[in-house]
Design an enzyme around this catalytic site. Structure first.
Site, short mmCIF file in Angstrom:
data_model
loop_
_atom_site.label_atom_id
_atom_site.label_comp_id
_atom_site.label_asym_id
_atom_site.label_seq_id
_atom_site.Cartn_x
_atom_site.Cartn_y
_atom_site.Cartn_z
N ASN A 78 -7.52 1.18 10.88
CA ASN A 78 -7.18 0.22 11.94
C ASN A 78 -5.73 0.39 12.42
O ASN A 78 -5.20 -0.48 13.11
CB ASN A 78 -7.42 -1.22 11.45
CG ASN A 78 -6.59 -1.57 10.23
OD1 ASN A 78 -5.74 -0.78 9.79
ND2 ASN A 78 -6.80 -2.75 9.67
N ASP B 149 4.44 0.12 -0.85
CA ASP B 149 3.66 -1.10 -1.08
C ASP B 149 3.01 -1.11 -2.45
O ASP B 149 3.02 -0.11 -3.17
CB ASP B 149 2.60 -1.27 0.03
CG ASP B 149 1.78 -0.01 0.28
OD1 ASP B 149 1.89 0.93 -0.52
OD2 ASP B 149 1.03 0.03 1.27
N GLU C 8 -0.86 -4.86 8.55
CA GLU C 8 -2.13 -4.90 9.25
C GLU C 8 -1.92 -5.20 10.74
O GLU C 8 -0.84 -5.66 11.13
CB GLU C 8 -3.01 -6.00 8.61
CG GLU C 8 -3.34 -5.74 7.14
CD GLU C 8 -4.44 -4.71 6.93
OE1 GLU C 8 -4.77 -3.97 7.88
OE2 GLU C 8 -4.97 -4.64 5.81
N HIS D 101 -3.03 0.61 10.47
CA HIS D 101 -1.97 -0.01 9.65
C HIS D 101 -1.11 1.05 8.98
O HIS D 101 -1.56 2.15 8.70
CB HIS D 101 -2.53 -1.02 8.65
CG HIS D 101 -3.23 -0.49 7.45
ND1 HIS D 101 -4.56 -0.72 7.20
CD2 HIS D 101 -2.79 0.23 6.39
CE1 HIS D 101 -4.90 -0.15 6.05
NE2 HIS D 101 -3.85 0.44 5.54
C1 GLP Z 1 -3.74 1.96 2.00
C2 GLP Z 1 -2.23 2.18 1.86
C3 GLP Z 1 -1.68 2.92 3.08
C4 GLP Z 1 -2.52 4.15 3.35
C5 GLP Z 1 -3.96 3.76 3.63
C6 GLP Z 1 -4.86 4.94 3.96
O1 GLP Z 1 -4.00 0.92 2.87
N1 GLP Z 1 -1.52 0.96 1.71
O2 GLP Z 1 -0.32 3.26 2.84
O3 GLP Z 1 -1.99 4.86 4.45
O4 GLP Z 1 -4.45 3.11 2.47
O5 GLP Z 1 -5.36 5.54 2.79
P1 GLP Z 1 -5.99 6.98 2.74
O6 GLP Z 1 -4.85 7.94 2.85
O7 GLP Z 1 -6.68 7.06 1.41
O8 GLP Z 1 -6.91 7.09 3.89
#
Ligand code: GLP
Length: 235
Positions: free
Chosen positions: A128, A62, A135, A130
């Site tokens: 949440n 993404d 989402e 995702h």
């Molecule tokens: C963002 C990314 C996700 C990732 C999430 C959690 O939303 N698009 O791919 O898994 O953050 O981030 P973190 O690993 O910093 O908790």
């Protein structure tokens, strides 16, 4: 789902690395990569290794919409800083959030994925539930598309920006259907913040309210978590 509980994120990154290394030895050529703080220990293990990725392809999940590639918060820049500058791939694809026509960019990205089937897909998870930027409520069969971020994700991401208004509201993300095509999927999660999402992912029903729960339907999904992220699991 194969759930593996490790001591901490360094051990989790190492375990994920060992799995990927074996797959590469067995011919894997395409890695699906993720951003966020979670995969960093895996990328550190990749950098520290003597593995060469220069004949491999990477495909990222993404990117924010409207974020210049050289902005320090863009996922293009994140991947350079945390992996590609040290371990380049032959081809590295990240969705084009700067495209004038995001729908077209999403379609083009699906063509890239079709031409380069992902052998091992790395995932983090949002609080949440995702995955990528899919989402709660996302289509479980969806393909790469433009998404509007939820308040909870904007809130979680604002720590990286000076002001909350600077946090992007839209992203372009591989869909859940695109992610599920990966031959193997490794989801990583560390810390108490992720415990509810992990419980729902592993023990809850498969539901679009918790996008990661769809991994229960995948033949080869591995969940690597530390004890804090595992703390709400019943067994
Ligand atoms: C963002 C990314 C996700 C990732 C999430 C959690 O939303 N698009 O791919 O898994 O953050 O981030 P973190 O690993 O910093 O908790």
């Amino acid at each position: 789902m194969d759930v593996k509980i490790v001591k901490d994120k360094v051990a989790g990154g190492q375990l994920a690395f060992d799995i990927i290394k074996e797959d590469i030895t067995n011919g894997a050529k395409v890695l699906g990569l993720a951003t966020g703080s979670t995969p960093i220990t895996l990328y550190q293990a990749m950098i520290a290794s003597d593995l060469d990725f220069s004949n491999m392809t990477s495909i990222n999940l993404d990117e924010y919409v409207g974020m210049p590639f050289d902005n320090p918060q863009s996922y293009h820049q994140f991947m350079k800083d945390n992996l590609f500058n040290k371990k380049p791939f032959a081809h590295s694809y990240v969705p084009d959030g700067m495209a004038e026509d995001i729908e077209q960019a999403a379609e083009d990205y699906e063509k890239i994925i079709a031409a380069n089937p992902i052998d091992v897909q790395i995932l983090g998870i949002g609080r949440n539930g995702h995955i990528g930027f899919n989402e709660p409520g996302s289509d479980l069969e969806g393909r790469t598309h433009k998404v509007q971020l939820t308040e909870s994700t904007i809130e979680a991401n604002k720590r990286f920006f000076e002001r909350e208004e600077d946090v992007p509201r839209y992203a372009i993300s591989m869909g859940i259907g695109s992610i599920m095509q990966g031959k193997k999927i490794i989801l990583l999660a560390y810390g108490e913040d992720k415990a509810d999402a992990i419980k729902a992912t592993v023990e809850g029903p498969v539901t679009s309210h918790v996008p990661a729960s769809v991994l229960q339907n995948h033949d080869d999904a591995i969940i690597i978590i530390d004890e804090a992220a595992a703390s709400k699991l019943s067994k």
